[in-house]
Write a protein that holds these residues in place. Sequence first.
Motif, PDB file in Angstrom:
ATOM      1  N   VAL A  20      89.273  29.831 110.567  1.00 38.34           N
ATOM      2  CA  VAL A  20      88.317  29.360 109.556  1.00 38.34           C
ATOM      3  C   VAL A  20      88.493  27.866 109.306  1.00 38.34           C
ATOM      4  O   VAL A  20      87.521  27.098 109.204  1.00 38.34           O
ATOM      5  N   ARG A  21      89.775  27.442 109.190  1.00 40.34           N
ATOM      6  CA  ARG A  21      90.051  26.028 108.965  1.00 40.34           C
ATOM      7  C   ARG A  21      89.475  25.175 110.095  1.00 40.34           C
ATOM      8  O   ARG A  21      88.990  24.055 109.870  1.00 40.34           O
ATOM      9  N   TYR A  35      86.249  25.516  98.285  1.00 39.81           N
ATOM     10  CA  TYR A  35      86.586  26.866  97.816  1.00 39.81           C
ATOM     11  C   TYR A  35      87.661  27.500  98.708  1.00 39.81           C
ATOM     12  O   TYR A  35      88.595  28.145  98.205  1.00 39.81           O
ATOM     13  N   PHE A  36      87.516  27.334 100.001  1.00 41.61           N
ATOM     14  CA  PHE A  36      88.475  27.903 100.934  1.00 41.61           C
ATOM     15  C   PHE A  36      89.871  27.319 100.711  1.00 41.61           C
ATOM     16  O   PHE A  36      90.880  28.038 100.742  1.00 41.61           O
ATOM     17  N   SER A  37      89.948  26.006 100.463  1.00 37.07           N
ATOM     18  CA  SER A  37      91.242  25.369 100.216  1.00 37.07           C
ATOM     19  C   SER A  37      91.885  25.927  98.951  1.00 37.07           C
ATOM     20  O   SER A  37      93.117  26.122  98.901  1.00 37.07           O
ATOM     21  N   GLU A  38      91.066  26.190  97.942  1.00 34.06           N
ATOM     22  CA  GLU A  38      91.620  26.781  96.728  1.00 34.06           C
ATOM     23  C   GLU A  38      92.188  28.166  97.004  1.00 34.06           C
ATOM     24  O   GLU A  38      93.259  28.527  96.474  1.00 34.06           O
ATOM     25  N   VAL A  39      91.467  28.963  97.823  1.00 33.39           N
ATOM     26  CA  VAL A  39      91.972  30.304  98.159  1.00 33.39           C
ATOM     27  C   VAL A  39      93.277  30.202  98.956  1.00 33.39           C
ATOM     28  O   VAL A  39      94.221  30.971  98.736  1.00 33.39           O
ATOM     29  N   GLU A  55      86.680  35.201  91.931  1.00 34.41           N
ATOM     30  CA  GLU A  55      85.555  34.282  91.816  1.00 34.41           C
ATOM     31  C   GLU A  55      85.325  33.514  93.108  1.00 34.41           C
ATOM     32  O   GLU A  55      84.178  33.353  93.571  1.00 34.41           O
ATOM     33  N   ARG A  56      86.433  33.048  93.734  1.00 32.49           N
ATOM     34  CA  ARG A  56      86.282  32.298  94.992  1.00 32.49           C
ATOM     35  C   ARG A  56      85.782  33.199  96.114  1.00 32.49           C
ATOM     36  O   ARG A  56      84.941  32.776  96.926  1.00 32.49           O
ATOM     37  N   ILE A  57      86.270  34.420  96.150  1.00 29.09           N
ATOM     38  CA  ILE A  57      85.805  35.356  97.182  1.00 29.09           C
ATOM     39  C   ILE A  57      84.316  35.640  96.988  1.00 29.09           C
ATOM     40  O   ILE A  57      83.547  35.720  97.958  1.00 29.09           O
ATOM     41  N   MET A  58      83.889  35.776  95.703  1.00 28.67           N
ATOM     42  CA  MET A  58      82.478  36.018  95.415  1.00 28.67           C
ATOM     43  C   MET A  58      81.615  34.839  95.862  1.00 28.67           C
ATOM     44  O   MET A  58      80.460  35.017  96.245  1.00 28.67           O
ATOM     45  N   GLN A  59      82.177  33.651  95.845  1.00 33.81           N
ATOM     46  CA  GLN A  59      81.432  32.472  96.280  1.00 33.81           C
ATOM     47  C   GLN A  59      81.397  32.339  97.796  1.00 33.81           C
ATOM     48  O   GLN A  59      80.425  31.824  98.359  1.00 33.81           O
ATOM     49  N   LEU A  60      82.447  32.771  98.482  1.00 38.30           N
ATOM     50  CA  LEU A  60      82.542  32.579  99.933  1.00 38.30           C
ATOM     51  C   LEU A  60      81.900  33.708 100.732  1.00 38.30           C
ATOM     52  O   LEU A  60      81.422  33.481 101.851  1.00 38.30           O
TER      53      LEU A  60
END
Length: 411
Positions: A20-21, A35-39, A55-60
């Motif tokens: 993914v990165r 968002y991915f970096s925060e996860v 919340e981050r998963i819901m956004q991604l």
Amino acid sequence: MASLVFENKVKAWEKSRLEVRKYISDPQFAEQDGYFSEVEQMAFGGSFKKKELDERIMQLKPFARGIANKDPKLSGALNLFLSLCETLYGNGDFEAVARRLKLASDLLEIARDERARPSGGGNARRITEEDAARWDVLANGLWTKVRGYEKAVFDFLCVLFYVAEVRRDNPSANLRSLMLFANQISAKDAILAGEIQRFAGLADKYVKNGKMGEFRQSLRTRSTYLRLEELCRQIDLDIRKKEDERRRAEEREAKERARRERAERFRKRMRHRIKVVLGMAAVVLAVVLGVRYFDMARMDTKFDEQMAVGDRWLAEKDYGRAVAEYRKALQIDSGRAEEVNGKEAYVQSVMRAEFGMLLDELRTILKADRNRFNDDSGQRLDRMLEIFPEDEAAQRYQRMRERQQKGRRKY
């Protein structure tokens, strides 16, 4: 000791994370990259919270589904990574297995540094920096999303201007409006509603605790904020320019409205004056017409009276006076010349007839005594001669008198 199945999940998590990165670093995915970096940083961090992860998963996840046709590798790797995060995050063996298998060394090093930082003020600065990083990512992403919502864009800009120190008005009312807007669209667009709530919540936190200066200081180290700050200043200049243009337009409109009102008042005054003038003119005209009518009536009366005088002289066979009176009547009313001329013509016809009779009478007298004229007839003939000197009968009489005076007998 962790099972083999758990170790395989950790390996699969690391493999999907790296894949993914590799793909999400594309600039077009800047928001999702944040968002991915925060996860990623939640994996081994001591500040992990299940609610923030959800919340981050819901956004991604919507992003992963949306790019399935365009970029299936990134979509598949991100879906696998997110599902493994839900399983592994918060598990006490997760960090130990990763260290033993020497996986995610970059994330482990960040976690070790965080633990090594002293508590107290250092921890508060770290939290502020983390909040600033999250707010910076949220602001960058919402900038393009809220433009489609007229209700939210004004409040969003006011908050940006306050944080960027473009304006100093307290944005508490704007933050409450954004929260209300997020609640209104939560059923339609839960992801956008969540982002707006986090954006407004972080800003409200530092507005209320009085640490907005520290928050701004943390934001100033980030390139996204720097670009946003410059953009906000430009937008503020544009808004001020538009406000000036609107104010000038309102002033022009007010001047034009005042001009129209003055013109309307002038037109009303002119219409009133015209009505007054027309009214006075009507009165004057009526008076003039009345006087004219009276004069005409009086003139007709005088004319008729004068003609009656002429008629009396005509009845007395004083043709000279009759014609003189008729001509006086013509001086009273020249418009009735035809009537006067008719009277004169009638007098002439009568006089011609009488003139011929008198001439015959005169010839008879002269045959008897050619040395004299009948006095009465001669006077009448002389008057006719004076009145109509150019008449043929008058000229015959004139020749007769001249011959008689010379002693001639040719008549």
